[in-house]
Design an enzyme around this catalytic site. Structure first.
Site, PDB file in Angstrom:
ATOM      1  N   TRP A   4       0.832  -1.214   0.000  1.00 52.08           N
ATOM      2  CA  TRP A   4       0.000   0.000   0.000  1.00 52.08           C
ATOM      3  C   TRP A   4       0.861   1.256   0.000  1.00 52.08           C
ATOM      4  O   TRP A   4       1.888   1.313   0.675  1.00 52.08           O
ATOM      5  CB  TRP A   4      -0.861   0.006   1.267  1.00 52.08           C
ATOM      6  CG  TRP A   4      -1.419   1.342   1.610  1.00 52.08           C
ATOM      7  CD1 TRP A   4      -0.829   2.302   2.387  1.00 52.08           C
ATOM      8  CD2 TRP A   4      -2.665   1.884   1.181  1.00 52.08           C
ATOM      9  NE1 TRP A   4      -1.656   3.402   2.479  1.00 52.08           N
ATOM     10  CE2 TRP A   4      -2.791   3.171   1.742  1.00 52.08           C
ATOM     11  CE3 TRP A   4      -3.716   1.399   0.373  1.00 52.08           C
ATOM     12  CZ2 TRP A   4      -3.908   3.976   1.533  1.00 52.08           C
ATOM     13  CZ3 TRP A   4      -4.821   2.217   0.172  1.00 52.08           C
ATOM     14  CH2 TRP A   4      -4.914   3.480   0.749  1.00 52.08           C
ATOM     15  N   MET A   5       0.402   2.295  -0.730  1.00 55.82           N
ATOM     16  CA  MET A   5       1.069   3.599  -0.685  1.00 55.82           C
ATOM     17  C   MET A   5       0.028   4.694  -0.506  1.00 55.82           C
ATOM     18  O   MET A   5      -1.007   4.666  -1.162  1.00 55.82           O
ATOM     19  CB  MET A   5       1.827   3.830  -1.993  1.00 55.82           C
ATOM     20  CG  MET A   5       2.451   5.210  -2.100  1.00 55.82           C
ATOM     21  SD  MET A   5       3.442   5.418  -3.598  1.00 55.82           S
ATOM     22  CE  MET A   5       2.164   5.735  -4.795  1.00 55.82           C
ATOM     23  N   ASP A  18       0.424   9.113   0.966  1.00 52.50           N
ATOM     24  CA  ASP A  18       1.116  10.391   0.695  1.00 52.50           C
ATOM     25  C   ASP A  18       2.558  10.279   0.209  1.00 52.50           C
ATOM     26  O   ASP A  18       3.351   9.527   0.791  1.00 52.50           O
ATOM     27  CB  ASP A  18       1.220  11.220   1.977  1.00 52.50           C
ATOM     28  CG  ASP A  18      -0.045  11.278   2.773  1.00 52.50           C
ATOM     29  OD1 ASP A  18      -1.051  10.750   2.332  1.00 52.50           O
ATOM     30  OD2 ASP A  18       0.003  11.867   3.868  1.00 52.50           O
ATOM     31  N   GLU A  43      -4.263  18.573   6.652  1.00 54.33           N
ATOM     32  CA  GLU A  43      -3.089  17.698   6.664  1.00 54.33           C
ATOM     33  C   GLU A  43      -2.072  18.196   5.632  1.00 54.33           C
ATOM     34  O   GLU A  43      -2.368  19.026   4.785  1.00 54.33           O
ATOM     35  CB  GLU A  43      -3.503  16.261   6.292  1.00 54.33           C
ATOM     36  CG  GLU A  43      -4.579  15.687   7.194  1.00 54.33           C
ATOM     37  CD  GLU A  43      -4.945  14.244   6.864  1.00 54.33           C
ATOM     38  OE1 GLU A  43      -5.071  13.449   7.799  1.00 54.33           O
ATOM     39  OE2 GLU A  43      -5.123  13.906   5.677  1.00 54.33           O
TER      40      GLU A  43
END
Ligand code: FRU
Length: 605
Positions: free
Chosen positions: A149-150, A152, A321
């Site tokens: 998983w990726m 930011d 964020e």
């Protein structure tokens, strides 16, 4: 494997019956009750292959070497079927006794028979892990992790001709968890090479987003040109940690961490050298307060809180964020203005995540926004552009950004398994003055994208006939291509540009002269039913005085990125066509629009 059932007579007095599962060499598995299991490694190999089922609840896997806990992972160990394997690297513990102490949820299995679950049979030792692509929807000219998983992009910097890209990474499954900083490098922002994980969780927590700088003057004391990374340690609280490196490959975690411990949930430190004040500045997202905290420092270790920006400004619905702050030139003038980037989730213009920004002035301590509190400006008008931040130390004063090409509404559910999520193409930022007199971000694909162009198929000037005009699209490599359109609406109200395949799947893009907008409708783009929030029509202002429209479209298996030729808007949307779009059709309504030119480039990568 010797499945060795040690029976722990539970307080309830329930005893497990004795069965033996398929034996595999090198792993001794002992079941210790309804929710605990120990896996002893009895033979040295590099990797334990962990079987994953995405629908399974998470198990806590404590990795011990010679009795000391080295890693604590949350892993969706398979219960009833195996979706894929992930590798747990144990080569680093060679010569030590390796043990996995695994706690499954207590309600994981209604019966006590956790030993019947698929993962125990199939967990195995191996010396290698096969990363050959298995995904139909893996983009070819966008960065993706080989597996896992990726989210930011993090800590990007340029040094000695190399663009370093780090990213929020889960190596133990293709859904969000176990945040590490993954690492890839490139010489041209297009061809990426995956590197070993750069920063792993430690006692302060998992490794959330942050930034990195090249400390040319050795202000932090780790050496001239040392790379200093700041990231959020996500433990019981979110605190900010420092790590240093000389090559960007391995990082030393600073012993004095955390270097910032703010009392409210705060994350994603983003720092830069302020030439005017000759100090470092840092922005930290005070996520729930919808504001960015602004700090300054002389040495990157000790930070002074100067001010905060954001309460009441722009879109406020979600958490704030991944900030960034940079000074950008205003096109066609000698002026420069500061732009504060604020990623927000949810609360984007089309639901879920998006990137807003504020234009103003910054004196090293306070950011003053040019516009009123009710103004929202967006860096990209698609649904799949989030956590955009810029490279530090980029050559030639470039302000190059990259974003995560997904949306928290459905990112964990998109139809891929071996990996989840790609980055957008890299983009170059500056400011332009729009006809309404306001300053907006100009977003253009980085010039390196032109190096991918194959031999152009050029279609010259033609009026758009009532039945429309169609061109076929390249077949090679799943239809990846760039399309450059130069059109004139003339008296037409709208121009529709449709990408379609033989299965009736399509994406319709519309220029509307009256509303001065560009829209993209992906409601019938292919697979859309994995999440209700996926179907969408996204709309961007085009800010044009004349009726000429120029457009660059990049199509890469599961994504469409649309860029106005002058940078007035960018729009990024994921699509999952079951076969590649092989036709582009252009129609105009109520008027005699024309195509000045249509150029189709196959992409060579
Ligand atoms: C944004 C974000 C950040 C955080 C990271 C965790 O997508 O929520 O605020 O650092 O993801 O993976």
């Amino acid at each position: 494997m010797n499945i060795n059932k040690t029976i722990c007579a539970a307080a309830l007095g329930l005893l497990l019956s004795s069965t033996t599962a398929t034996a595999k060499d090198g792993l001794d598995i002992t079941f210790l009750g309804t929710n605990n299991c120990m896996v002893k490694v009895t033979e040295h190999k590099n990797i334990i292959l962990l079987p994953i089922e995405e629908a399974a609840p998470e198990a806590v896997v404590n990795v011990l070497a010679n009795g000391n806990i080295k890693q604590r992972l949350h892993v969706k160990l398979a219960v009833s079927r195996i979706d894929y394997y992930v590798p747990l690297d144990i080569a680093q513990y060679e010569g030590q006794k390796v043990l996995l102490d695994i706690q499954t949820e207590s309600n994981r299995s209604l019966s006590r028979d956790i030993q019947d679950e698929a993962c125990w049979e199939s967990m195995k030792l191996s010396d290698s892990f096969d990363t050959t692509n298995r995904e139909h929807f893996r983009p070819l000219f966008h960065h993706t992790p080989l597996y896992g998983w990726m989210n930011d992009p993090n800590g990007m910097f340029w040094k000695n001709g190399i663009w370093h890209l780090y990213y929020q990474y889960n190596p133990y499954g293709s859904m969000w968890q176990n945040m590490h900083w993954g690492h890839s490098t490139s010489r041209d922002l297009i061809h990426w090479e995956q590197q070993p994980v750069a920063i792993s969780p430690n006692g302060l927590g998992t490794v959330f987003s942050g930034s990195a700088v090249v400390d040319h003057a050795n202000t932090a004391g780790f050496g001239k040109d040392a790379i200093i990374a700041l990231y959020t340690s996500a433990g019981a609280s979110q605190t900010q940690s420092l790590a240093s490196s000389h090559d960007g490959q391995t990082f030393d975690i600073y012993g004095g961490n955390p270097i910032i411990a703010y009392h409210r949930e705060s994350r994603d430190p983003n720092m830069f050298w302020n030439e005017k004040t000759r100090k470092w500045n840092l922005l930290l997202a005070s996520a729930l307060d919808h504001e960015m905290l602004i700090f300054s420092s002389d040495d990157l270790k000790s930070w002074t809180l100067e001010s905060s920006f954001g309460r009441g400004y722009g879109a406020q619905d979600g958490v704030w964020e991944c900030p960034d702050l940079m000074q950008l030139p205003v096109r066609g003038t000698k002026k420069k203005k500061w732009v504060l980037i604020c990623n927000i989730n949810p609360g984007g213009p089309f639901g879920g995540s998006a990137t807003q920004y504020f234009v103003g002035d910054f004196d090293g301590k306070t950011f003053v926004c040019d516009t009123g509190k009710d103004v929202s400006k967006w860096m990209d008008y698609g649904k799949d552009h989030y956590a955009a931040v810029s490279w530090s130390n980029a050559p030639e004063n470039r302000h190059t950004v990259i974003a995560w090409m997904s949306n928290w509404q459905y990112a964990n559910e998109v139809p891929t398994k071996q990996f989840r999520s790609a980055n957008t193409l890299p983009r170059e930022l500056e400011l332009f003055t729009a006809p309404d007199g306001e300053l907006y971000l100009s977003v253009k694909p980085s010039p390196e994208t032109e190096l991918m162009r194959g031999e152009a198929e050029i279609h010259t000037t033609t009026a758009i006939k009532p039945e429309g005009i169609s061109y076929s699209l390249p077949e090679a490599n799943g239809g990846i291509c760039e399309i450059v359109l130069d059109m004139n609406l003339r008296k037409a109200n709208t121009i529709d540009i449709t990408l379609s395949n033989d299965k009736g799947e399509k994406v319709v893009m519309t220029y509307d002269r009256k509303s001065d907008t560009f829209a993209m409708n992906r409601n019938q783009s292919g697979i859309t039913d994995f999440n209700n929030a996926f179907r969408a029509v996204t709309v961007a202002p085009t800010h044009h005085k004349t009726t000429r429209r120029t457009l660059r479209l990049f199509i890469d298996r599961c994504s469409i990125e649309a860029f106005d030729g002058e940078g007035h808007f960018a729009m990024t949307n994921l699509v999952f066509p079951t076969s590649p779009y092989n036709k582009i059709s252009i129609t105009a309504e109520s008027g005699n629009a024309k195509i000045n030119s249509a150029v189709i480039y196959p992409i060579h990568i």
